[in-house]
Design an enzyme around this catalytic site. Structure first.
Site, mmCIF file in Angstrom:
data_model
loop_
_atom_site.group_PDB
_atom_site.id
_atom_site.type_symbol
_atom_site.label_atom_id
_atom_site.label_comp_id
_atom_site.label_asym_id
_atom_site.label_seq_id
_atom_site.Cartn_x
_atom_site.Cartn_y
_atom_site.Cartn_z
ATOM 1 N N SER A 74 18.026 76.828 73.576
ATOM 2 C CA SER A 74 18.693 77.239 74.570
ATOM 3 C C SER A 74 18.870 76.508 75.713
ATOM 4 C CB SER A 74 17.976 78.923 74.810
ATOM 5 O OG SER A 74 17.692 79.210 73.545
ATOM 6 N N LYS A 112 24.193 82.563 74.280
ATOM 7 C CA LYS A 112 22.852 82.703 74.299
ATOM 8 C C LYS A 112 22.236 83.215 75.447
ATOM 9 C CE LYS A 112 18.508 82.544 73.048
ATOM 10 N NZ LYS A 112 18.063 83.612 72.381
ATOM 11 N N LYS A 114 13.747 80.614 82.082
ATOM 12 C CA LYS A 114 14.615 79.338 81.975
ATOM 13 C C LYS A 114 16.086 80.124 81.327
ATOM 14 C CE LYS A 114 15.252 77.965 78.103
ATOM 15 N NZ LYS A 114 15.283 77.425 76.687
HETATM 16 P P1 NAD Z 1 8.039 75.996 71.571
HETATM 17 O O1 NAD Z 1 7.562 75.533 72.844
HETATM 18 O O2 NAD Z 1 7.021 76.901 70.853
HETATM 19 O O3 NAD Z 1 8.446 74.760 70.686
HETATM 20 C C1 NAD Z 1 9.020 73.726 71.337
HETATM 21 C C2 NAD Z 1 8.473 72.265 70.689
HETATM 22 O O4 NAD Z 1 9.200 71.052 71.145
HETATM 23 C C3 NAD Z 1 6.765 71.893 70.720
HETATM 24 O O5 NAD Z 1 6.275 72.055 69.475
HETATM 25 C C4 NAD Z 1 6.849 70.763 71.546
HETATM 26 O O6 NAD Z 1 5.540 69.946 71.280
HETATM 27 C C5 NAD Z 1 7.948 70.134 71.247
HETATM 28 N N1 NAD Z 1 8.614 69.063 71.799
HETATM 29 C C6 NAD Z 1 8.681 68.849 73.262
HETATM 30 N N2 NAD Z 1 9.200 67.742 73.649
HETATM 31 C C7 NAD Z 1 9.524 66.952 72.575
HETATM 32 C C8 NAD Z 1 9.958 65.948 72.221
HETATM 33 N N3 NAD Z 1 10.418 65.046 73.425
HETATM 34 N N4 NAD Z 1 10.209 65.422 71.041
HETATM 35 C C9 NAD Z 1 9.759 66.481 69.966
HETATM 36 N N5 NAD Z 1 9.497 67.484 70.171
HETATM 37 C C10 NAD Z 1 9.238 67.977 71.364
HETATM 38 O O7 NAD Z 1 9.223 76.737 71.819
HETATM 39 P P2 NAD Z 1 10.171 77.671 70.833
HETATM 40 O O8 NAD Z 1 9.753 79.157 71.213
HETATM 41 O O9 NAD Z 1 9.975 77.047 69.645
HETATM 42 O O10 NAD Z 1 11.502 77.409 71.462
HETATM 43 C C11 NAD Z 1 12.315 76.426 71.377
HETATM 44 C C12 NAD Z 1 13.669 76.700 71.719
HETATM 45 O O11 NAD Z 1 14.408 77.888 71.089
HETATM 46 C C13 NAD Z 1 13.800 76.970 73.325
HETATM 47 O O12 NAD Z 1 15.005 76.517 73.965
HETATM 48 C C14 NAD Z 1 13.728 78.367 73.299
HETATM 49 O O13 NAD Z 1 14.227 78.941 74.603
HETATM 50 C C15 NAD Z 1 14.650 78.892 72.004
HETATM 51 N N6 NAD Z 1 14.142 80.175 71.570
HETATM 52 C C16 NAD Z 1 13.058 80.503 71.365
HETATM 53 C C17 NAD Z 1 12.976 81.898 70.808
HETATM 54 C C18 NAD Z 1 11.594 82.561 70.320
HETATM 55 O O14 NAD Z 1 11.500 83.307 69.964
HETATM 56 N N7 NAD Z 1 10.489 81.563 70.467
HETATM 57 C C19 NAD Z 1 14.029 82.597 70.293
HETATM 58 C C20 NAD Z 1 15.356 82.211 70.452
HETATM 59 C C21 NAD Z 1 15.401 80.811 71.121
#
Ligand code: NAD
Length: 309
Positions: free
Chosen positions: A108, A183, A252
Site C-alpha cells: 500500500s 487502496k 500510513k
Molecule cells: P509486514 O511488516 O508483516 O511485512 C513486511 C515485510 O517486509 C517484513 O517481513 C520485512 O522484514 C520485509 N522487509 C522490509 N524491508 C525489506 C527489504 N528492504 N527487502 C525485503 N524485505 C523487506 O507487513 P504486511 O502486513 O505484510 O504488509 C505489507 C504491505 O501490505 C504493507 O504495505 C501493508 O500496508 C499492506 N497490507 C497489509 C495488510 C494486512 O492485513 N497485514 C492488508 C492489506 C495490505
C-alpha cells in the site's frame, strides 16, 4: 527470462520473485506456489525466510539473487519508500533486471510516489503495475483478496495469472497510481467504520448493553460494516487484538489518503481528522500494536487512563 517486448500473460511455471515475506507476503507466496509458479522470496528476516522455505519457496536474503530469472517482481513491503529503495536505491535491482521484467507493487504505497517510480523505471524498460490488496491475512491465505490494479492495460493482462492466483476480485482501476489511490481510500473508509463501531461499543457498554448484543444487532441492521462483521468479536471484544494488520501500517494508509485529498486541493475534513486521530494514537500505543487497538486507545482516552498498557 523476459525479452524486450512482452505481451503474453505470465503463466506457471514462470519464476516470480516476491520481495517482503511478512504477514501478507508469506500467504500470497503460498497461493502463487499452489498455482504452479516457482517463487523466489527475499526478506531480511531469517524467520520469514525459514517459513517461506517450509512452504515450498526458494528464499534469499538479497532481492537481487531472488530476482534472477524472474519474469515478474512482486514487492509486498511496508511502504513505497522501501519499494523504491529495493528497486532504485544504492543496491537497487532495477538496473540489473532484463528489459520487460514486470514490476508489481502490491504494497500500500502513496499514488504520487508510484507515478514518479513508473517514470524512473521506464528508462530501464521496466513496466510498473500498482496492485495493492484488501482482505487481510485471512483472505491472503484463502486466495480471495480484492486486488486493485493500476497501470497499462496490456500489463494488467500480462499479470492476469499472477493476480488470479492470489485474488478473487481483480479490478483494473485505470492509469498508474490509481490502484494505490483506491487502496488508501478503501482503508480510510475501513478505518472510519472501525472507529464508528468502536465508539458505539464503548457508549453501548457504558449504558449497560452487552458487547455481543451490540455487535449482533449492528450486524442485522443498517450499522453493519466490515469491522462489525469480522473484527469486533474476534479481535476487539475478545481483547486478542491480533488481526495481523498493524496500527502503524493503517496510520500510513490514512496519511496517504489525507495527503491525496490535500494534493488534489480538497479540504475533506473527515479524512484529515481520522488520519490525525490515528497519528495521535500511534504515539501512545506500542510500536507493534495491531490496528484494532484503536478501540483500546479510544476506551482509555475516554477515561483519560494509561494507553501503553
Ligand atoms: P509486514 O511488516 O508483516 O511485512 C513486511 C515485510 O517486509 C517484513 O517481513 C520485512 O522484514 C520485509 N522487509 C522490509 N524491508 C525489506 C527489504 N528492504 N527487502 C525485503 N524485505 C523487506 O507487513 P504486511 O502486513 O505484510 O504488509 C505489507 C504491505 O501490505 C504493507 O504495505 C501493508 O500496508 C499492506 N497490507 C497489509 C495488510 C494486512 O492485513 N497485514 C492488508 C492489506 C495490505
Amino acid at each position: 527470462m523476459p525479452d524486450a517486448i512482452q505481451s503474453a500473460p505470465i503463466a506457471p511455471p514462470a519464476i516470480i520473485a516476491l520481495i517482503g515475506l511478512g504477514q501478507m507476503g508469506l500467504p500470497m507466496a503460498a497461493r502463487l506456489i499452489l498455482a504452479g509458479f516457482q517463487v523466489h522470496g527475499a526478506d531480511p528476516s531469517e524467520t520469514a525466510r525459514a517459513l517461506f522455505e517450509q512452504g515450498g519457496g526458494k528464499a534469499f536474503a538479497d532481492a537481487a539473487q531472488a530476482a534472477k530469472g524472474a519474469s515478474a517482481i512482486i514487492t509486498m513491503l511496508p511502504n513505497g519508500k522501501i519499494v523504491r529503495d529495493v528497486l532504485l536505491g544504492a543496491n537497487g535491482i532495477a538496473p540489473r533486471l532484463p528489459k520487460g521484467t514486470l514490476i508489481i507493487d502490491m504494497s500500500s504505497s502513496a499514488p504520487t510516489d508510484t507515478t514518479s517510480l513508473a517514470a524512473e523505471l521506464a528508462p530501464f524498460g521496466l513496466p510498473l503495475l500498482d496492485a495493492p490488496v484488501s482482505g487481510g491475512v485471512k483472505r491472503a491465505i484463502d486466495g480471495s483478496l480484492a486486488i486493485m490494479a493500476g497501470g497499462p492495460e496490456v500489463e494488467v493482462e500480462r499479470a492476469g495469472p499472477i493476480l488470479q492466483a492470489m485474488g478473487k476480485s481483480i479490478f483494473a482501476t485505470g492509469p498508474t497510481g490509481s490502484g494505490h489511490a483506491m487502496k488508501a481510500l478503501n482503508n480510510y473508509v475501513s478505518a472510519a467504520g472501525l472507529i464508528a463501531a468502536s465508539e458505539a461499543l464503548l457508549v453501548g457498554r457504558s449504558f449497560g448493553l452487552k458487547p455481543d448484543t451490540i455487535v449482533d444487532v449492528l450486524n442485522a441492521s443498517t450499522g453493519r460494516n466490515n469491522s462489525t462483521e469480522v473484527k469486533m468479536k474476534p479481535f476487539v471484544i475478545s481483547e486478542a487484538f491480533n488481526s495481523g494488520f498493524s496500527f502503524a501500517l493503517m496510520a500510513k494508509d490514512l496519511r496517504i489518503a489525507a495527503d491525496l485529498a490535500t494534493h488534489l486541493g480538497l479540504g475533506i475534513p473527515q479524512i484529515a481528522a481520522v488520519a490525525r486521530l490515528w497519528e495521535e494514537a500511534k504515539g501512545k500505543l506500542k510500536p507493534d500494536a495491531d490496528h484494532t487497538e484503536i478501540y483500546r486507545y479510544l476506551a482509555e482516552a475516554f477515561d483519560n487512563g494509561p494507553v501503553q498498557g
